[in-house]
Each structure stands twice: as structure tokens, then as C-alpha cells.
Write a protein that holds these residues in place. Structure first.
Motif, mmCIF file in Angstrom:
data_model
loop_
_atom_site.group_PDB
_atom_site.id
_atom_site.type_symbol
_atom_site.label_atom_id
_atom_site.label_comp_id
_atom_site.label_asym_id
_atom_site.label_seq_id
_atom_site.Cartn_x
_atom_site.Cartn_y
_atom_site.Cartn_z
ATOM 1 N N SER A 137 45.703 56.670 40.538
ATOM 2 C CA SER A 137 46.962 57.424 40.570
ATOM 3 C C SER A 137 47.158 58.164 41.884
ATOM 4 O O SER A 137 48.297 58.320 42.357
ATOM 5 C CB SER A 137 47.000 58.426 39.406
ATOM 6 O OG SER A 137 46.874 57.773 38.167
ATOM 7 N N SER A 138 46.057 58.619 42.488
ATOM 8 C CA SER A 138 46.159 59.426 43.705
ATOM 9 C C SER A 138 46.195 58.597 44.982
ATOM 10 O O SER A 138 46.433 59.147 46.062
ATOM 11 C CB SER A 138 44.971 60.401 43.774
ATOM 12 O OG SER A 138 43.741 59.694 43.837
ATOM 13 N N LEU B 255 38.912 60.279 47.182
ATOM 14 C CA LEU B 255 39.056 61.296 46.139
ATOM 15 C C LEU B 255 37.932 62.322 46.241
ATOM 16 O O LEU B 255 38.171 63.542 46.105
ATOM 17 C CB LEU B 255 39.051 60.629 44.759
ATOM 18 C CG LEU B 255 39.287 61.545 43.549
ATOM 19 C CD1 LEU B 255 40.673 62.166 43.623
ATOM 20 C CD2 LEU B 255 39.124 60.758 42.253
#
Length: 312
Positions: free
Chosen positions: A50-51, A304
């Protein structure tokens, strides 16, 4: 009399993996660790995809859905088992059992469909690369997932509605650590012929057609790769399928193990152990398979982690 039995059977007894008191703390620790690993691993995959805008593609859209389903799939069975071990009881309410059957059937079927859709995605990407973005557009991908949910919602509901017609004796024991439909049909006090027929037909259809789709997709992929002259080109094209093939092998391999153990042996312990591989181990390993075998996911995880380190 049947209605009376049905009313009195307000709860069932889940016999679990073992009656030995000394093994209960071990089971609790092992299954709690596996459950936390499953939830954490799949959540990390979801957040990483998602990021990272580079991973906003159909393949990773389906992987995100698969991770969400795997979290819910494991959460359907393991928490209740852990609560029973801690409370030193084996009971589950009739409604709770029906809920487990419904969710387990729904989510197992969704795993099946998502793996099939991911195989189709790889087929289009390798065999029709020029039309990939046109065919696998966001609307079409979303429609595939919604159709999968729609089919499994109704199939699961059908099983539950048929189960409501069954009667159960007071103190019914289920030789498993969760309410599995096949095991419940075996311990019913009334005729379960219709339920069994529906179960076998649904299992055959929902197993054969998706597996046929996966095999067809990979047969076309192999045929397409054979026409590529360079070994490097073949490896690069097929490397994107490695993680998915591992997940398919694990899912269908453990599922086949559950079926064979149920068909060839009457040992409830062997059936339960086979089901552990299917319901707990497979969802736990899926994030590791994709994070270790996929360069894009590994890159997203590194970014991340770097972002998290800067925030701290």
C-alpha cells in the motif's frame, strides 16, 4: 423429538489435538506464536504494498487481498482454540460453530479463487504483455475479486442453511480443534445425505475448475516461454511466477493432504494435524514466500523499514 434434540444441543465439545494436560501449554505457545507470525507477516505485506506506488499493479492488488483473507482465515479458528486451552474447556456454542463453518468455507474458497486469478494475471502478463494494462485494468481486477466473494458467500450460506435442518444429540463431540463441515456432518444424529452430496459437489466444482484454470494458465505460460530464444529471457519471465507457484503448491498440497488423511484413515489426530498444515501453516508461510522470493516486495520492505527507522 428431532426438534427437541436440536434445541438441547446448544453447544458442542471440540476435542482438540490432545487431551494430555502437559501438552496444553506447549500447544498454546506454538499456536499463539504461529498466529502472531501470520497476522504480523500478512499485515507487513499489506502495508508495504500500500505504501509503495511501484507495487500498485494487478498482481500486488490480488496479493493484498490474499493477505487480508489469510489473516481472517487463521483468525476464524486459532483464537477460539487458544481461549479454550487457556480456560481449560472444550465447548463452542451452536451459533459459534455455525459461524466458524461459514467463515472457514468462505475464506478457504476465497484463497482458492484468488490463487486462480493470480495465475490468470501471470498468464496475461507473459503471453499478452502488450495488452496487459488494457486487459487487467483496475475495474476488471476489482470485478474478479467481487465475483469471487459473491460465489463463496452464497456457497457458504447454502451449507449453513442445510446444516440448520440437521439435528444433534446433547453432548456432541467434534474430533477436531475447530468446527469443520465434514466433521460436523459425521456427528449429526439425523440423515446427512443431502448435506454430504452438496459438500462433495461443491468441493469438486470449486476445486476442479480453479485448479484447471491454474494448470491451463501455466501450460500457456510454458508454451510461450519455449518460444523465447534466450535463457535469460526465459528466466526473467518465469521468475515472476516462482512465488505464486510455491503458494499454489503449498495450498493444494496441504488441502490434498487433509482430504487423503480423512479418506484413508479414521484417526482424528492425523486429520487434525493435516488440518493444522492447511489452516495455520500455509497462511503463515505465504508472506515469507513472497518476501523472500520477490525482489519488488523485498525492495518495498526495505523502504518501509527505512521509513520506520527515520520516524523513530
Amino acid at each position: 423429538m428431532e426438534a427437541e434434540n436440536h434445541t438441547e444441543a446448544s453447544q458442542f465439545l471440540l476435542l482438540g489435538l490432545s487431551d494430555a494436560p502437559k501438552l496444553q501449554p506447549l500447544f498454546c505457545g506454538v499456536f499463539l506464536s504461529m498466529y502472531l507470525l501470520t497476522v504480523l507477516g500478512n499485515l507487513i505485506i499489506i502495508v508495504a504494498i500500500s505504501s509503495d506506488s511501484h507495487l500498485h499493479t494487478p498482481m500486488y492488488f490480488f496479493l493484498t487481498n490474499l493477505s487480508c483473507v489469510d489473516i481472517c482465515f487463521t483468525s476464524t479458528t486459532v483464537p477460539k482454540m487458544l481461549v479454550n486451552i487457556q480456560a481449560q474447556r472444550k465447548t463452542i456454542s451452536y451459533i459459534g460453530c455455525l459461524t466458524q463453518v461459514y467463515l472457514f468455507t468462505l475464506l478457504a474458497g476465497m484463497d482458492n479463487f484468488l490463487l486462480t486469478v493470480m495465475a490468470y494475471d501471470r498468464y496475461v502478463a507473459i503471453c499478452h504483455p502488450l495488452y496487459y494494462t488494457v486487459i487487467m485494468n483496475p475495474r476488471f481486477c476489482g470485478t474478479l475479486v467481487l465475483i469471487s466473494w459473491f460465489i463463496m458467500l452464497w456457497v457458504s450460506l447454502l451449507h449453513i442453511l442445510l446444516m440448520r435442518w440437521l439435528t444433534f444429540c446433547v453432548g456432541t463431540e467434534i474430533p477436531h480443534f475447530f468446527c469443520e463441515l465434514a466433521q460436523i456432518l459425521k456427528v449429526a444424529c439425523s440423515d446427512n445425505l443431502i448435506n454430504s452430496i452438496v459438500l462433495y459437489v461443491a468441493t469438486a466444482l470449486l476445486g476442479v475448475f480453479p485448479l484447471t484454470g491454474i494448470l491451463f494458465s501455466y501450460s500457456r505460460i510454458v508454451s510461450s516461454l519455449m518460444r523465447i530464444s534466450s535463457a535469460g529471457g526465459k528466466y526473467k519471465a518465469f521468475s515472476t511466477c516462482g512465488s505464486h507457484l510455491s503458494m499454489v503448491s503449498l495450498f493444494y498440497g496441504t488441502g490434498l493432504g487433509v482430504y487423503l488423511s480423512s479418506a484413508l484413515t479414521h484417526s482424528s489426530l492425523q486429520n487434525s494435524v493435516a488440518s493444522v498444515m492447511y489452516t495455520v501453516v500455509t497462511p503463515m508461510l505465504n508472506p515469507f514466500i513472497y518476501s523472500l522470493r520477490n525482489k519488488d516486495v523485498k525492495g518495498a520492505l526495505r523502504r518501509l523499514l527505512n521509513l520506520a527507522a527515520h520516524c523513530l
